[in-house]
Design an enzyme around this catalytic site. Structure first.
Site, PDB file in Angstrom:
ATOM      1  CB  CYS A  67      -0.862   0.091   1.307  1.00  0.00           C
ATOM      2  SG  CYS A  67      -2.300  -1.532   1.247  1.00  0.00           S
ATOM      3  CG  HIS A 121      12.632  -1.954   2.580  1.00  0.00           C
ATOM      4  ND1 HIS A 121      12.252  -3.282   3.303  1.00  0.00           N
ATOM      5  CD2 HIS A 121      11.964  -2.153   1.177  1.00  0.00           C
ATOM      6  CE1 HIS A 121      11.701  -4.141   2.314  1.00  0.00           C
ATOM      7  NE2 HIS A 121      11.593  -3.443   1.144  1.00  0.00           N
ATOM      8  CG  HIS A 136      -3.568  20.358   4.824  1.00  0.00           C
ATOM      9  ND1 HIS A 136      -5.047  20.754   5.499  1.00  0.00           N
ATOM     10  CD2 HIS A 136      -3.083  21.665   3.947  1.00  0.00           C
ATOM     11  CE1 HIS A 136      -5.002  22.162   5.112  1.00  0.00           C
ATOM     12  NE2 HIS A 136      -4.105  22.597   4.215  1.00  0.00           N
ATOM     13  CG  HIS A 190      -2.385   3.500   3.877  1.00  0.00           C
ATOM     14  ND1 HIS A 190      -3.242   3.390   2.704  1.00  0.00           N
ATOM     15  CD2 HIS A 190      -2.267   2.451   4.186  1.00  0.00           C
ATOM     16  CE1 HIS A 190      -3.638   2.048   2.585  1.00  0.00           C
ATOM     17  NE2 HIS A 190      -3.022   1.310   3.644  1.00  0.00           N
ATOM     18  CG  HIS A 242     -17.624   6.723   6.170  1.00  0.00           C
ATOM     19  ND1 HIS A 242     -18.660   7.426   5.367  1.00  0.00           N
ATOM     20  CD2 HIS A 242     -18.566   6.035   7.154  1.00  0.00           C
ATOM     21  CE1 HIS A 242     -19.893   7.154   5.776  1.00  0.00           C
ATOM     22  NE2 HIS A 242     -19.796   6.618   6.763  1.00  0.00           N
ATOM     23  CG  ASN A 250      -6.819  -0.346   2.486  1.00  0.00           C
ATOM     24  OD1 ASN A 250      -6.115   0.520   1.559  1.00  0.00           O
ATOM     25  ND2 ASN A 250      -6.180  -1.160   3.303  1.00  0.00           N
TER      26      ASN A 250
END
EC number: 2.3.1.-
Length: 521
Positions: A243, A322, A406, A410, A439, A443
């Site tokens: 993701c 990583h 802002h 994720h 909402h 995802n």
């Protein structure tokens, strides 16, 4: 008399004594400490300027007292030392040229577009559970588990699943997977090219990321074929990177734009669900079924100086972390077969702890790049004190509100958003875009950070100079961050995925459950 005495006692208790009147107010209680911290921040930030002002005043006073004859003698000295002047000028020109040639080229985000699925693909909870029951692949325990996850997930009733999963039985075939990929990628790209006016032939770099679906020819080849992109295009197809691959793709495009002059780069971020739905009963593999939904984003980047005037944002930083060298981190999000040979993605119970460790490393690297010097000094002082006093000093959490306006976290799940809000000491409005994206769209994997930025734009909250922090987690295990700066007051582009529903948001979500309108009021 008894009543009179009682009245007098009450009056005496109500009236403050002279000693109390003369006392100063308790400033620790009456002064909001955030303003003290804000003042300290401004003082440290402008410390260099404050120190330079007296120095400049002294230099000006000395210059005013200098004899004009001395200045004339200095000029004559320079005239008779022509070689020195030429050498200094040559070094100045060489240094300026070297700086211009070696400095990083700025990368601008011209515009981006997020795919909005049609209403026929909506998957409200009852339809989701009905199809899960009728397909006959799940036992009663697995069905109840999915219902509990759905109800506490923070997802709403309007998220989308691909067409193949609306059939009974579902049709997870290669043909339907290709159809899903084409629908979401081409839908986002059509909107992007329409809004920007850029011709597909002008694109010199293409980066596509999709973790679980990697057909032959590749997804990037599908885009080249559809839009007839030029033959010398630099195209890349990234698979299996989770993701957080959206930020990773932007980083790759940025590096390529440092090499190729006056070039457009297109980044497409998506995930494919059709062939990656889990039809088994292992609970750790059922969670992705409940959270992942259809989505895609297409981003147009440029290194052309002319695009600064029409671009929305400038890319400031990308930081990648990583943790794949650690075995637990490597296996915490893992695609495998269950005991019955069913393929799915298993989520480890240690996922949040591993994500927290990756986040800590990422923000430790990012902090010095974005935090004001005041926060860095406080963090360093706390670190030294912690070493000296054997860990008795509480760690200082930098105030990232001073660095960013802002936040696009994720939308991996309610727990992820909750933990980042808590650990980074963010306010509810800072995670509003993430909660509302989860909402409304669920995802959507690597594209979720762009749906969140679209939400903030649709609310009209982004002003010139504002900084946006996009942060995402992915398998491997990775935590990647990108920082953007608004080049102007940003308005939503046509086709913004929130344009017909932004007036309904934010909705209040308590313990994962969206609240009815009357309770929100």
């Amino acid at each position: 008399m008894a009543n009179g005495g009682g009245d007098q006692a009450a009056a005496a208790a109500a009236a403050p004594s002279r000693r109390e009147i003369r006392r100063l107010p308790d400033f620790l209680q009456s002064v909001n400490l955030k303003y003290v911290k804000l003042g300290y921040h401004h003082l440290i930030t402008h410390l260099l300027a404050l120190l330079l002002i007296p120095l400049m005043v002294v230099i000006l006073l000395e210059a005013a007292r200098t004899d004009p004859d001395d200045l004339r003698q200095l000029w004559l000295h320079l005239q008779y030392n022509l070689v020195s002047v030429l050498v200094c000028s040559a070094f100045l020109v060489f240094g300026t040229t070297l700086y211009i040639m070696t400095r990083p080229r700025p990368v601008y985000l011209v515009d981006y577009a997020c795919y909005r699925p049609p209403a026929k693909l909506e998957a409200p909870f009852e339809r989701f559970m009905k199809h899960s029951t009728l397909c006959g692949e799940f036992n009663e325990s697995a069905l109840q588990f999915q219902r509990r996850i759905l109800e506490r997930s923070g997802l709403g009733q309007e998220t989308y699943l691909p067409d193949a999963l609306h059939y009974l039985p579902p049709r997870p075939s290669m043909a339907y997977a290709r159809e899903e990929a084409e629908e979401v990628m081409f839908g986002a790209l059509d909107n992007l090219f329409k809004n920007t006016g850029v011709k597909p032939k002008d694109v010199g770099i293409l980066v596509v990321n999709c973790s679980l679906f990697n057909p032959t020819p590749s997804l990037s080849a599908m885009i080249v074929n559809r839009y007839k992109l030029r033959g010398n295009i630099k195209s890349f197809n990234l698979g299996g990177m989770g993701c957080s691959a959206g930020v990773l793709s932007v980083d790759l495009a940025r590096d390529l734009l440092q090499v190729h002059r006056a070039t457009y780069a297109v980044v497409v971020s998506t995930e494919n669900i059709t062939q990656n739905w889990y039809f088994g009963n292992r609970k750790s593999m059922l969670i992705p079924n409940c959270l992942f939904r259809v989505g895609a984003a297409a981003v147009l980047l440029s290194n052309r100086s002319a695009d600064r005037r029409r671009g929305k944002y400038k890319l400031v930083h990308v930081v990648r972390t990583h943790r794949g060298a650690d075995d637990k981190a490597f296996r915490c999000v893992y695609q495998e077969q269950d005991e019955n040979g069913k393929v799915g993605v298993s989520l480890s119970k240690d996922l949040m702890a591993i994500a927290g460790e990756a986040l800590k490393i990422n923000i430790t690297t990012l902090g010095p790049l974005v935090l004001p010097i005041s926060e860095q000094l406080l963090f360093f002082a706390t670190l030294v004190a912690k070493k000296l006093f054997n860990g008795k000093v509480k760690p200082y959490i930098p105030d990232f509100n001073l660095a960013f306006d802002h936040f696009c976290i994720h939308a991996g799940g309610r727990a992820v958003i909750d933990e980042l809000e808590k650990n980074l000491q963010l306010r509810p409005e800072h995670v509003e875009a993430s909660r509302m994206t989860l909402h409304r769209f669920g995802n959507t994997s690597s594209s979720s950070i762009w749906y969140e930025l679209s939400y903030t734009e649709a609310k009209g909250r982004i002003r010139k100079g504002h900084r946006i922090w996009q942060i995402a987690f992915g398998s491997g295990f990775k935590c990647n961050s990108s920082v953007w700066q608004a080049l102007r007051n940003v308005n939503p582009s046509p086709g913004n995925p929130w344009e017909d529903c932004i007036h309904r948001y934010p909705v209040e979500i308590v313990d994962g459950f969206p609240q009815p309108p009357e309770k929100q009021q």
